[in-house]
Design a protein around this motif. Structure first.
Motif, short mmCIF file in Angstrom:
data_model
loop_
_atom_site.label_atom_id
_atom_site.label_comp_id
_atom_site.label_asym_id
_atom_site.label_seq_id
_atom_site.Cartn_x
_atom_site.Cartn_y
_atom_site.Cartn_z
N GLN A 22 1.06 -1.24 -0.16
CA GLN A 22 -0.06 0.02 -0.03
C GLN A 22 0.57 1.16 -0.09
O GLN A 22 0.77 2.61 -0.26
CB GLN A 22 -0.56 -0.22 1.62
CG GLN A 22 -0.25 0.01 2.80
CD GLN A 22 -0.47 2.04 2.87
OE1 GLN A 22 -0.92 2.81 2.65
NE2 GLN A 22 0.67 1.91 3.76
N PHE A 23 1.76 1.24 0.55
CA PHE A 23 3.01 2.62 0.68
C PHE A 23 3.53 2.47 -0.56
O PHE A 23 3.23 3.53 -1.34
CB PHE A 23 4.14 2.05 1.69
CG PHE A 23 4.64 3.24 1.94
CD1 PHE A 23 4.62 4.56 2.87
CD2 PHE A 23 6.05 3.37 1.26
CE1 PHE A 23 5.00 5.47 2.43
CE2 PHE A 23 6.63 4.61 1.77
CZ PHE A 23 5.97 5.75 2.58
N VAL A 25 1.98 2.14 -3.58
CA VAL A 25 1.31 2.06 -4.53
C VAL A 25 0.39 3.22 -3.88
O VAL A 25 0.41 4.91 -4.76
CB VAL A 25 0.09 1.12 -4.66
CG1 VAL A 25 -0.84 2.47 -5.29
CG2 VAL A 25 0.51 -0.23 -5.46
N ILE A 26 0.27 3.44 -3.38
CA ILE A 26 -0.59 4.78 -2.58
C ILE A 26 0.57 5.99 -2.01
O ILE A 26 0.10 7.28 -2.97
CB ILE A 26 -1.93 4.38 -1.46
CG1 ILE A 26 -2.81 3.62 -1.62
CG2 ILE A 26 -2.49 5.80 -1.30
CD1 ILE A 26 -3.80 2.98 -0.62
N GLY A 27 1.16 5.59 -1.48
CA GLY A 27 2.75 6.42 -1.21
C GLY A 27 3.51 6.65 -2.07
O GLY A 27 3.52 8.01 -2.34
N TYR A 28 4.02 6.06 -2.62
CA TYR A 28 4.95 6.89 -4.70
C TYR A 28 4.08 7.87 -5.34
O TYR A 28 4.10 8.21 -5.41
CB TYR A 28 5.06 5.37 -5.13
CG TYR A 28 6.35 5.99 -6.26
CD1 TYR A 28 7.39 6.53 -5.37
CD2 TYR A 28 5.62 6.05 -7.19
CE1 TYR A 28 8.32 7.03 -7.06
CE2 TYR A 28 6.30 6.31 -8.59
CZ TYR A 28 7.95 6.63 -8.36
OH TYR A 28 8.21 7.55 -9.61
N SER A 29 3.01 6.97 -5.44
CA SER A 29 1.70 7.42 -6.51
C SER A 29 1.59 9.07 -6.08
O SER A 29 1.86 10.73 -5.78
CB SER A 29 0.75 7.41 -6.50
OG SER A 29 -0.01 6.60 -5.14
N GLY A 30 1.27 9.69 -4.54
CA GLY A 30 0.86 10.87 -4.14
C GLY A 30 2.39 11.69 -3.26
O GLY A 30 2.02 12.84 -4.30
N LYS A 33 2.91 12.65 -7.57
CA LYS A 33 1.50 13.68 -8.02
C LYS A 33 1.89 14.81 -6.83
O LYS A 33 1.36 15.78 -7.48
CB LYS A 33 0.45 13.06 -7.99
CG LYS A 33 0.54 12.05 -9.21
CD LYS A 33 -1.51 11.09 -8.59
CE LYS A 33 -1.10 10.14 -9.56
NZ LYS A 33 -2.34 9.25 -9.48
N SER A 38 -2.03 12.34 0.19
CA SER A 38 -1.69 11.08 0.69
C SER A 38 -0.17 9.89 0.59
O SER A 38 -0.87 9.02 1.01
CB SER A 38 -1.83 10.81 -0.96
OG SER A 38 -1.85 9.06 -1.38
N PHE A 39 0.14 10.68 0.49
CA PHE A 39 1.52 10.41 1.04
C PHE A 39 2.32 10.43 2.76
O PHE A 39 2.40 8.92 2.67
CB PHE A 39 3.41 11.22 0.51
CG PHE A 39 4.36 10.91 0.75
CD1 PHE A 39 4.61 10.08 0.28
CD2 PHE A 39 4.80 11.57 1.34
CE1 PHE A 39 6.16 9.11 0.56
CE2 PHE A 39 6.46 11.10 2.05
CZ PHE A 39 6.85 9.85 1.32
N SER A 42 -0.29 7.74 4.04
CA SER A 42 -0.07 6.10 3.83
C SER A 42 1.30 5.95 4.34
O SER A 42 1.44 5.21 4.76
CB SER A 42 0.82 6.04 1.96
OG SER A 42 1.20 4.78 1.99
#
Length: 63
Positions: A22-23, A25-30, A33, A38-39, A42
């Motif tokens: 989850q980190f 996917v969500i953290g890196y994309s946050g 972007k 989001s970062f 996560s």
């Protein structure tokens, strides 16, 4: 529920894998972007999942 040490290790490993995934996917994309919430969120979720994994491993000492 009573779990033996192998079951506890398995559950802790699964929680660790979920936390990393989850980190990633969500953290890196946050991060990419520029969405700080989001970062950071996560990262907090990562810490919570790892904490619960550690608690599962420690649970055998209470019984």
């Amino acid at each position: 529920m009573k779990l033996n040490i192998e079951q506890r290790k398995y559950i802790a490993d699964v929680l660790k894998i979920i936390a990393i995934a989850q980190f990633a996917v969500i953290g890196y994309s946050g991060f990419v972007k520029g969405i700080a919430s989001s970062f950071v969120g996560s990262g907090v979720m990562f810490a919570i999942l790892v904490y619960f994994g550690m608690r599962v491993l420690e649970g055998g000492k209470d019984e």
